[in-house]
Design a protein around this motif. Structure first.
Motif, PDB file in Angstrom:
ATOM      1  N   TYR A  53      -8.830 -13.058  -7.253  1.00  0.00           N
ATOM      2  CA  TYR A  53      -9.077 -11.938  -6.334  1.00  0.00           C
ATOM      3  C   TYR A  53      -8.395 -10.656  -6.428  1.00  0.00           C
ATOM      4  N   THR A  54      -7.104 -11.069  -5.825  1.00  0.00           N
ATOM      5  CA  THR A  54      -6.127 -10.145  -5.608  1.00  0.00           C
ATOM      6  C   THR A  54      -5.794  -9.265  -6.929  1.00  0.00           C
ATOM      7  N   HIS A  55      -5.784 -10.053  -8.183  1.00  0.00           N
ATOM      8  CA  HIS A  55      -5.394  -9.552  -9.186  1.00  0.00           C
ATOM      9  C   HIS A  55      -6.580  -8.611  -9.600  1.00  0.00           C
ATOM     10  N   LEU A  56      -7.810  -8.857  -9.718  1.00  0.00           N
ATOM     11  CA  LEU A  56      -9.002  -7.955  -9.772  1.00  0.00           C
ATOM     12  C   LEU A  56      -8.834  -6.835  -9.130  1.00  0.00           C
ATOM     13  N   ILE A  57      -8.617  -7.034  -7.898  1.00  0.00           N
ATOM     14  CA  ILE A  57      -8.517  -5.816  -7.016  1.00  0.00           C
ATOM     15  C   ILE A  57      -7.408  -4.990  -7.698  1.00  0.00           C
ATOM     16  N   SER A  58      -6.347  -5.414  -8.055  1.00  0.00           N
ATOM     17  CA  SER A  58      -5.252  -4.679  -8.236  1.00  0.00           C
ATOM     18  C   SER A  58      -5.574  -3.886  -9.591  1.00  0.00           C
ATOM     19  N   LEU A  59      -6.326  -4.491 -10.374  1.00  0.00           N
ATOM     20  CA  LEU A  59      -6.856  -3.874 -11.642  1.00  0.00           C
ATOM     21  C   LEU A  59      -7.437  -2.473 -11.253  1.00  0.00           C
ATOM     22  N   VAL A  60      -8.689  -2.614 -10.164  1.00  0.00           N
ATOM     23  CA  VAL A  60      -9.308  -1.333  -9.675  1.00  0.00           C
ATOM     24  C   VAL A  60      -8.105  -0.337  -9.264  1.00  0.00           C
ATOM     25  N   TYR A  61      -7.184  -0.866  -8.494  1.00  0.00           N
ATOM     26  CA  TYR A  61      -6.377   0.337  -7.745  1.00  0.00           C
ATOM     27  C   TYR A  61      -5.259   0.816  -8.945  1.00  0.00           C
ATOM     28  N   SER A  62      -5.381   0.249  -9.752  1.00  0.00           N
ATOM     29  CA  SER A  62      -4.575   0.753 -11.079  1.00  0.00           C
ATOM     30  C   SER A  62      -5.026   1.873 -11.777  1.00  0.00           C
ATOM     31  N   GLY A  63      -6.252   2.199 -11.678  1.00  0.00           N
ATOM     32  CA  GLY A  63      -6.922   3.474 -12.051  1.00  0.00           C
ATOM     33  C   GLY A  63      -6.991   3.591 -13.441  1.00  0.00           C
ATOM     34  N   GLU A  64      -6.599   2.362 -14.070  1.00  0.00           N
ATOM     35  CA  GLU A  64      -6.756   2.398 -15.642  1.00  0.00           C
ATOM     36  C   GLU A  64      -8.110   2.111 -16.188  1.00  0.00           C
ATOM     37  N   PHE A  65      -8.846   3.282 -16.002  1.00  0.00           N
ATOM     38  CA  PHE A  65     -10.463   3.283 -16.511  1.00  0.00           C
ATOM     39  C   PHE A  65     -10.272   4.851 -17.124  1.00  0.00           C
ATOM     40  N   PRO A 105     -11.560   3.750  -2.162  1.00  0.00           N
ATOM     41  CA  PRO A 105     -11.590   4.657  -3.604  1.00  0.00           C
ATOM     42  C   PRO A 105     -10.254   5.812  -3.376  1.00  0.00           C
ATOM     43  N   ASP A 106     -10.248   6.315  -2.272  1.00  0.00           N
ATOM     44  CA  ASP A 106      -8.944   7.230  -1.936  1.00  0.00           C
ATOM     45  C   ASP A 106      -7.734   6.525  -2.365  1.00  0.00           C
ATOM     46  N   LEU A 107      -7.251   5.324  -2.427  1.00  0.00           N
ATOM     47  CA  LEU A 107      -6.069   4.725  -2.736  1.00  0.00           C
ATOM     48  C   LEU A 107      -6.041   4.575  -4.423  1.00  0.00           C
ATOM     49  N   ILE A 108      -6.969   4.543  -5.128  1.00  0.00           N
ATOM     50  CA  ILE A 108      -6.941   4.273  -6.464  1.00  0.00           C
ATOM     51  C   ILE A 108      -6.007   5.374  -7.080  1.00  0.00           C
ATOM     52  N   LYS A 109      -5.086   4.708  -7.917  1.00  0.00           N
ATOM     53  CA  LYS A 109      -4.100   5.691  -8.656  1.00  0.00           C
ATOM     54  C   LYS A 109      -4.818   6.345  -9.879  1.00  0.00           C
ATOM     55  N   GLU A 110      -4.295   7.561 -10.099  1.00  0.00           N
ATOM     56  CA  GLU A 110      -4.683   8.289 -11.231  1.00  0.00           C
ATOM     57  C   GLU A 110      -3.918   8.847 -12.362  1.00  0.00           C
ATOM     58  N   PRO A 111      -3.579   7.596 -13.493  1.00  0.00           N
ATOM     59  CA  PRO A 111      -2.890   7.899 -14.379  1.00  0.00           C
ATOM     60  C   PRO A 111      -3.535   8.960 -15.104  1.00  0.00           C
ATOM     61  N   GLU A 112      -2.775   9.675 -15.997  1.00  0.00           N
ATOM     62  CA  GLU A 112      -3.628  10.710 -16.938  1.00  0.00           C
ATOM     63  C   GLU A 112      -4.608  10.374 -17.634  1.00  0.00           C
ATOM     64  N   GLY A 113      -5.770  11.137 -17.504  1.00  0.00           N
ATOM     65  CA  GLY A 113      -6.977  10.567 -18.289  1.00  0.00           C
ATOM     66  C   GLY A 113      -7.923   9.812 -17.525  1.00  0.00           C
ATOM     67  N   SER A 114      -7.310   9.138 -16.329  1.00  0.00           N
ATOM     68  CA  SER A 114      -8.216   8.321 -15.677  1.00  0.00           C
ATOM     69  C   SER A 114      -9.477   8.841 -15.196  1.00  0.00           C
ATOM     70  N   ALA A 115     -10.524   8.135 -15.186  1.00  0.00           N
ATOM     71  CA  ALA A 115     -11.846   8.742 -14.634  1.00  0.00           C
ATOM     72  C   ALA A 115     -12.265   7.786 -13.511  1.00  0.00           C
ATOM     73  N   LEU A 116     -11.589   6.953 -13.054  1.00  0.00           N
ATOM     74  CA  LEU A 116     -12.248   5.839 -12.166  1.00  0.00           C
ATOM     75  C   LEU A 116     -12.246   6.468 -10.748  1.00  0.00           C
ATOM     76  N   LYS A 117     -11.214   7.037 -10.309  1.00  0.00           N
ATOM     77  CA  LYS A 117     -11.252   7.537  -8.824  1.00  0.00           C
ATOM     78  C   LYS A 117     -12.262   8.497  -8.566  1.00  0.00           C
ATOM     79  N   MET A 118     -12.608   9.465  -9.323  1.00  0.00           N
ATOM     80  CA  MET A 118     -13.678  10.260  -9.229  1.00  0.00           C
ATOM     81  C   MET A 118     -15.133   9.756  -9.706  1.00  0.00           C
TER      82      MET A 118
END
Length: 538
Positions: A306-318, A160-173
C-alpha cells in the motif's frame, strides 16, 4: 493415545492386560475412587478444549498443511476468510438504488462462500470504504450497513498538492479530473490495508458473484510444496488469460512462447489477480499497454505494498502522451490512452505488468469480470473502441448497413481470440458478472431487443441478478400477475450448442422474474437490517 494396528483397526490377536486378581480386585461393575477422579479430570479437560476450539476466532488454517481431503476440515471453520470490499467515492445520485445493489452483491458472495456453498472452503467478510469527512445527510453509510457491509471511513488516499513535478510530469495537474472519479478512485487501494485477511477482493457494486473463488484462493493460501497447492496451480491455468502467458514469456501479450501454462504456473506465488479492459484501446497499436478493468481486483493485503503504491503516485512519475511507448507511468507506455490512467486502471496496470509480473496474474475476463463484450473489433463503427457485438445470423441483412457488418481483428492483438469472446461465453461458466455494458438490472430496460449475441447474454446475466435477489429474506415469491409486456415474445435463449433460439413468451417475466413490472418500473427493495435475518439456499 492408543496405538492401532492393521490399518487403524485393533488386531483381534493383540495382547491385552489381564484384569487384576486377588482380594484387591474391584468388582467389574464398580469404579474405584481413583478411576472416578481420573474420568472426571479427563472429561473436564475435553470440555475445556471444545470450548476453546469453538470460541477461538480464526481467519486461516496453516498454509503448509495439505487440507485437500474434506474430512480433514474442522466442520465449523473455513480454511480462511476472505475480505470482500466495495468503495463509495461520493454518495449523491447512487443512493437511490445503493441498498439493492449492495444487498444483492453481498448475497451473491454469501451463496458462493463457506458455509452456504458446499463447494467452497473459504468464508467471507464484508467491508465498504467511504471517504472522510462523513456527511451526516448522506444515507449511503446507513444503507451499506443495513445491507451487511462494515463501513470503513478512509482519509483521502493522497493529497494532490504534495505530488512531485519532475520535468514533463502531467500527474499533479491532471489527477483530480482523471477517469470517473479523479484521485478519489485511489480509495480502492485501501483493500491492501485489510491485513487481517490473507486475501482481499475489491468489486464494483454493479457486479455479481456466481461461482466460488476457491481456485484463486487455493493458490494464494497453499504453497507449491503441498499436494493441494500443486493441484491448485494446475487447475489455475483454466482461468488465466492467454495474454498473460504470452506476456510472461515474450513480453508481448499477442506473441506466444514455448512454455506450457502448467510449466509457467507450477511454482508461482500469486499476490494479485486482475483483468484487462481491451475495449479501451486501439487494437494493433496499444495492446502491449492495456489498463486493468477497475471493477474486479484480488490482492494479498500488505501495508508495505500500500505505501509503495502511494509513493508511486507522490513521485509524480507520470508523463504526457497518448499511446506513446514512453508516456504514462515511469515512461513505460501506460499513458492517457487508458481510461483512468492516472489512478487505478493505469497505475495498477503498470505495477502488475512491470514491477510484479511474476506474481500478478491476468485472468480470462469472460470467467472473471464478464461484461458480455466482443473480443474483436466490428466494422460497424469508425471508433475501434466501440464494443459492438457480433450480429445474430437471423438478423443479418445485406441491404441494410446497420445489419450487415463483420468482426475483424482481435482487440488483444492475437490472431485468434475465441476463448475471450465474452458476448458468447456461457454465463454458467463465469465467476463474476459485471453490468457495465448490460447496465444494472434494476434499470428494467427493454428485454425483447435483438441484434447481436450480446443481447441474449445480457438478458441471461440480468436474470442471474434477480435470482440472487429472490434468495434474500422476504424477497421471494414474487407474483407475475402485474407484469406487463407482450406474451408472444420474443424471448431469446441460448441453446446447448451456443446458438440463440427465439421463443414466445413475456421477456419481463422470463428475465426480470416479477421485479420489473414494465420498462423502467422497478420494484425496489425495502431498506432494512439484513444482518439480523437468515435464509438458506433455495
Amino acid at each position: 493415545m492408543v496405538a492401532l494396528q492393521n490399518g487403524g483397526h485393533r488386531s483381534s490377536s493383540s495382547r491385552r492386560t489381564p484384569p487384576p486378581s486377588g482380594p484387591t480386585a474391584p468388582n467389574s461393575k464398580e469404579w474405584s475412587s481413583v478411576q472416578k477422579r481420573r474420568l472426571l479430570i479427563a472429561l473436564a479437560f475435553a470440555f475445556v478444549c471444545v470450548l476453546r476450539w469453538e470460541a477461538a476466532p480464526i481467519l486461516s488454517l496453516p498454509a503448509g498443511e495439505d487440507f485437500s481431503n474434506a474430512h480433514l476440515y474442522p466442520p465449523t471453520r473455513p480454511v480462511a476468510t476472505a475480505a470482500y470490499a466495495v468503495s463509495i467515492t461520493t454518495c449523491g445520485k447512487m443512493a437511490g438504488r445503493l441498498f439493492d445493489a449492495a444487498a444483492v452483491l453481498r448475497r451473491s458472495i454469501e451463496l458462493n462462500s463457506w458455509p452456504l456453498n458446499e463447494n467452497s472452503r473459504y468464508g467471507a467478510k464484508f467491508y465498504a470504504f467511504m471517504l472522510k469527512p462523513v456527511n451526516p445527510s448522506d444515507p449511503c453509510a446507513e444503507r451499506l450497513a443495513l445491507a451487511g457491509w462494515e463501513v470503513v471511513h478512509e482519509d483521502a488516499p493522497i493529497y494532490p498538492d504534495l505530488i512531485k513535478e519532475p520535468e514533463g510530469s502531467a500527474l499533479k495537474m491532471g489527477i483530480r479530473s482523471d477517469g470517473c472519479c479523479g484521485d478519489r478512485e485511489l480509495i480502492k487501494l485501501a483493500t491492501y490495508k485489510l491485513t487481517d485477511h490473507q486475501f482481499a477482493v475489491h468489486l464494483d457494486l454493479d457486479t455479481l458473484v456466481v461461482h466460488p473463488f476457491d481456485e484463486l484462493f487455493d493458490v494464494m493460501h497453499f504453497s507449491n510444496d503441498t499436494a493441494v497447492g500443486r493441484r491448485a496451480r494446475e487447475k489455475l491455468g483454466e482461468v488465466v488469460a492467454p495474454t498473460y502467458f504470452n506476456r510472461r514469456q515474450t513480453g508481448d501479450p499477442s506473441h506466444p512462447g514455448n512454455l506450457s501454462p502448467k510449466e509457467i504456473l507450477a511454482n508461482i506465488t500469486v499476490d494479485a489477480y486482475f483483468t484487462k479492459d481491451y475495449n479501451m484501446i486501439v487494437p494493433g497499436k496499444q495492446h502491449r499497454n492495456v489498463g486493468i478493468q477497475g471493477g474486479f481486483l484480488v490482492v494479498r493485503p500488505s501495508y508495505a505494498t500500500y505505501t509503495h503504491l502511494i509513493s508511486l503516485v507522490y513521485s509524480g512519475e507520470f508523463y504526457g502522451g497518448f499511446g506513446s511507448p514512453t508516456s504514462g507511468w515511469f515512461k513505460k507506455g501506460y499513458g492517457r490512452h487508458i481510461w483512468g490512467s492516472m489512478t487505478i486502471q493505469g497505475l495498477m496496470a503498470y505495477y502488475f505488468d512491470v514491477e510484479q509480473l511474476e506474481h500478478s496474474v491476468e485472468l480470462n475476463r469472460c470467467r472473471y469480470n464478464n461484461i458480455a463484450d466482443n473480443a474483436r473489433v466490428s466494422t460497424f463503427a469508425r471508433n475501434p473502441k466501440y464494443p459492438r457485438g457480433t450480429l445474430l445470423p437471423f438478423v443479418r441483412n445485406a441491404s441494410n448497413p446497420r445489419y450487415f457488418f463483420d468482426d475483424t481483428q482481435c482487440r488483444d492483438g492475437r490472431e485468434s481470440c475465441d476463448e475471450t469472446n465474452c458476448q458468447r461465453f456461457p454465463v454458467e461458466k463465469a465467476r463474476v458478472l459485471h453490468y457495465t455494458y448490460c447496465k444494472m438490472p434494476y434499470k428494467c430496460n427493454w428485454c425483447n431487443y435483438l441484434e447481436t449475441y450480446k443481447e441474449p447474454t445480457c438478458y441471461a446475466m440480468v436474470k442471474k441478478w434477480f435470482e440472487v435477489r429472490s434468495t434474500l429474506p422476504g424477497e421471494g415469491n414474487r407474483t407475475l400477475a402485474d407484469v406487463e409486456g407482450d406474451e408472444k415474445g420474443p424471448v431469446a435463449l441460448y441453446r446447448d450448442d451456443g446458438e440463440v433460439e427465439v421463443v414466445e413468451g413475456n421477456c419481463f417475466k422470463e428475465f426480470y422474474l416479477g421485479y420489473c413490472l414494465k420498462k423502467g418500473e422497478y420494484v425496489a427493495m425495502q431498506a432494512r437490517n439484513l444482518t439480523t435475518q437468515r435464509s438458506e439456499i433455495r
